[in-house]
Design an enzyme around this catalytic site. Sequence first.
Site, mmCIF file in Angstrom:
data_model
loop_
_atom_site.group_PDB
_atom_site.id
_atom_site.type_symbol
_atom_site.label_atom_id
_atom_site.label_comp_id
_atom_site.label_asym_id
_atom_site.label_seq_id
_atom_site.Cartn_x
_atom_site.Cartn_y
_atom_site.Cartn_z
ATOM 1 N N SER A 75 4.678 -59.951 41.065
ATOM 2 C CA SER A 75 4.198 -59.357 39.813
ATOM 3 C C SER A 75 5.099 -59.742 38.650
ATOM 4 O O SER A 75 4.648 -59.805 37.506
ATOM 5 C CB SER A 75 4.163 -57.830 39.922
ATOM 6 O OG SER A 75 3.019 -57.370 40.571
ATOM 7 N N ASP A 88 -3.350 -54.900 33.788
ATOM 8 C CA ASP A 88 -2.315 -54.204 34.549
ATOM 9 C C ASP A 88 -2.488 -52.700 34.393
ATOM 10 O O ASP A 88 -3.616 -52.217 34.302
ATOM 11 C CB ASP A 88 -0.935 -54.682 34.072
ATOM 12 C CG ASP A 88 0.100 -54.703 35.178
ATOM 13 O OD1 ASP A 88 0.448 -53.617 35.668
ATOM 14 O OD2 ASP A 88 0.578 -55.794 35.551
ATOM 15 N N HIS A 103 4.597 -50.585 35.358
ATOM 16 C CA HIS A 103 4.339 -51.960 35.789
ATOM 17 C C HIS A 103 3.744 -52.797 34.659
ATOM 18 O O HIS A 103 4.167 -53.931 34.404
ATOM 19 C CB HIS A 103 3.397 -51.923 36.993
ATOM 20 C CG HIS A 103 3.267 -53.207 37.737
ATOM 21 N ND1 HIS A 103 2.400 -54.210 37.351
ATOM 22 C CD2 HIS A 103 3.872 -53.660 38.868
ATOM 23 C CE1 HIS A 103 2.483 -55.212 38.208
ATOM 24 N NE2 HIS A 103 3.375 -54.901 39.143
#
Length: 767
Positions: A539, A135, A209
């Site tokens: 996600s 990520d 994220h």
Amino acid sequence: MRRGSAQRLRLLLLILCCSSAVAAKKPTYIVHMAKSRMPPSFAEHRHWYDASLRSVSDSAEVLYFYDTVAHGFSARLTPAEARSLARRYGVLSVEPETRYELHTTRTPEFLGLDRGGGFVTSSDSDGDVVVGVLDTGVWPERKSFDDAGFGPVPASWKGGCEEGKDFVPPAACNRKLVGARSFYRGYEASTGPMDESKEARSPRDNDGHGTHTSTTVAGSAVPDASLLGNAAGTARGMSSRARVAVYKVCWVGGCFSSDILAGMDKAVEDGCGVLSLSLGGRVADYYRDSIAIGAFTAMEKGVFVSCSAGNAGPVPTSLSNVAPWITTVGAGTLDRDFPAYVVLGNGENYTGVTLYGGDPLPSSPLELVYAGNVTNTTNGILCMLGTLLPEKVAGKIVLCDRGINSRVQKGYVVSEAGGAGMVLANSAGNGEELVADAHLLPATGIGEKAGNAIRSYLFSDPNPTATILFRGTKVGVRPSPVVAAFSSRGPNTITRAILKPDLIAPGVNILAGWTGAVGPTGLAVDARRTEFNIISGTSMSCPHVSGLAALLKGKHPEWSPAAIRSALMTTAYVAYPSGNSIIDAATGRAATPFDLGAGHVDPPRAMDPGLIYDLTVDDYLDFLCASNYTPFRIASLTKRSNFTCDATRTYAVSDLNYPSFAVAFPSTASDVVVGDATTVKHRRTLTNVGGPGTYEATVRAWAGTEAGGVKVAVEPSELSFTEVGERRGYTVRFSAAGQPSGTTGFGRLEWSDGEHVVASPLAFTWK
């Protein structure tokens, strides 16, 4: 200098300039090599790879060598050099770089992780499982990475903690966060040197994220967690005792396949037992898909790979990551919401959602204006940067339409123009799905119908007014879950006989850890800093399944990745306690297997599935043969340069022992005339992972949908097991008459011994 000499000099400079520009724009290629074909004159494979590269380019440099999930290297080449290299001995394929995108608290309770039946708490055995998260990196100081109570790092772990800007071992890693690496050579080769004022050339997460996904997977329990007071409670990951290793492969400019493959290569070499990738790109055939290639070898080494399905829903065939050795995860909602009500001057009120945590609006109503009426541009209705007129907006509530720019940026635009608040209306594409945001000003998001009603009020009332009432956090919302409208949908365009997505998990308004580099909106102007954030996307659903896989792997270390996926899929549910089918937020009707796969994960049941559909590497090789893969393509995907399909065998994709069924019938030549019946046969094998018992087969209609007149026969319809590990096979015959092209139908096959229900979705198409 004479005129001729000057002209020649200018020409030479022009040639050098152009040559330099061409060189600077060389694309990156991933080169897959047949490792077993290394000439005896080379002592090491890397020397051979380098010599192969030098044979076509004196200036090219290797970005990465791949040794684990792939064999080969990546480098920047001209298209002509790439074509020349593809013809060299031992080169299997030369594939251009692909750019991928990110698919961007109460969850444990909603999933039943706090109920009895083995999932009350993570066990010590989970601590032997390391989940690799590919990520945007990690913010290691977050409390979710607290290693209090953790024993020594497993002796099998070979990973490391990389030093880089703002990331200094050993303090950056511990017994919880056991590894951190970054991969940026492909990114910089494609976009140029990164701006280190905006992102760190290290595992440090400047985006948020990666910290969010990694803490969703396996974050330690943190009491009194919330975002600006919303969703208050104890936050923890799905497998809070599992270890985490982060591989930073995504940057401001995207996620590049050479970096992703390098990250997967190192993650498997390091000893990760689960890989979690909340990213995806355009769908491609498996032998050309870097994630599918890396995942194949990971699977072969016993590593479970979970990927997000994508956020391109509700458009059909919008999936990413569809290889059958990858678990593909769609998104659903929780039973938690963050209501904020729009109260109009005529007394009508409409429900919206928000995560705004600042001062409320004045108690008296404010003037309400439509963005399209306070702008001098054609796209002013979207509240894009610089489109609103401050003299017409100041002190008022603005109704903005959703689209193009981010939802939170629209609020910033209203605020910059002096607006007091914002109501954000969904478009037809978003329908009634509501996603909450941590807006910078008092604001709420509403559905399409409410937006139309408010717009009508605006245009009909000479003095429209409104206010927004904020009501914090509400739990126990029904119905829940519903399939998120943004969640990408099937059918699978690469292999129609493999149903995707595999299942859904919570992916809407998920609370998890956040970076300290940016505020909860991610906007540069957002000066707020929070320990946690609430965001949405597949996600977010992907790491839920990755964490659940770590739990299952901890309790059943002997299970293969296919066995773990089977346990999650065959125990998933597709209906509410009332018996009504799970709803699709995009349509308001019953969701189908193309929307939610096998259903919504049910972790307590997955711990004891009774029976599983297992798969070996040989089964996947048979699948590739059935897919008419040439030896060359099989070698590119699997690294088996000497493998060939058996010409004496008949291979069938329908024989892959998958936990779901996707059946394609031929359509009629006419959209009116119904053709003759066609029978399609699928074979499956069930393995007992429970006690002795006899299972009986039942075929049911999919609630709220039509089966398309398909007749389903299961032979035998009864299977008996006496010991663990025992295998029993069966055949399913699907018979149906021709239907117009595009017709679909759905059903469900269940095997039950009275205690367990082992369920598989059935999806029928006519094409």
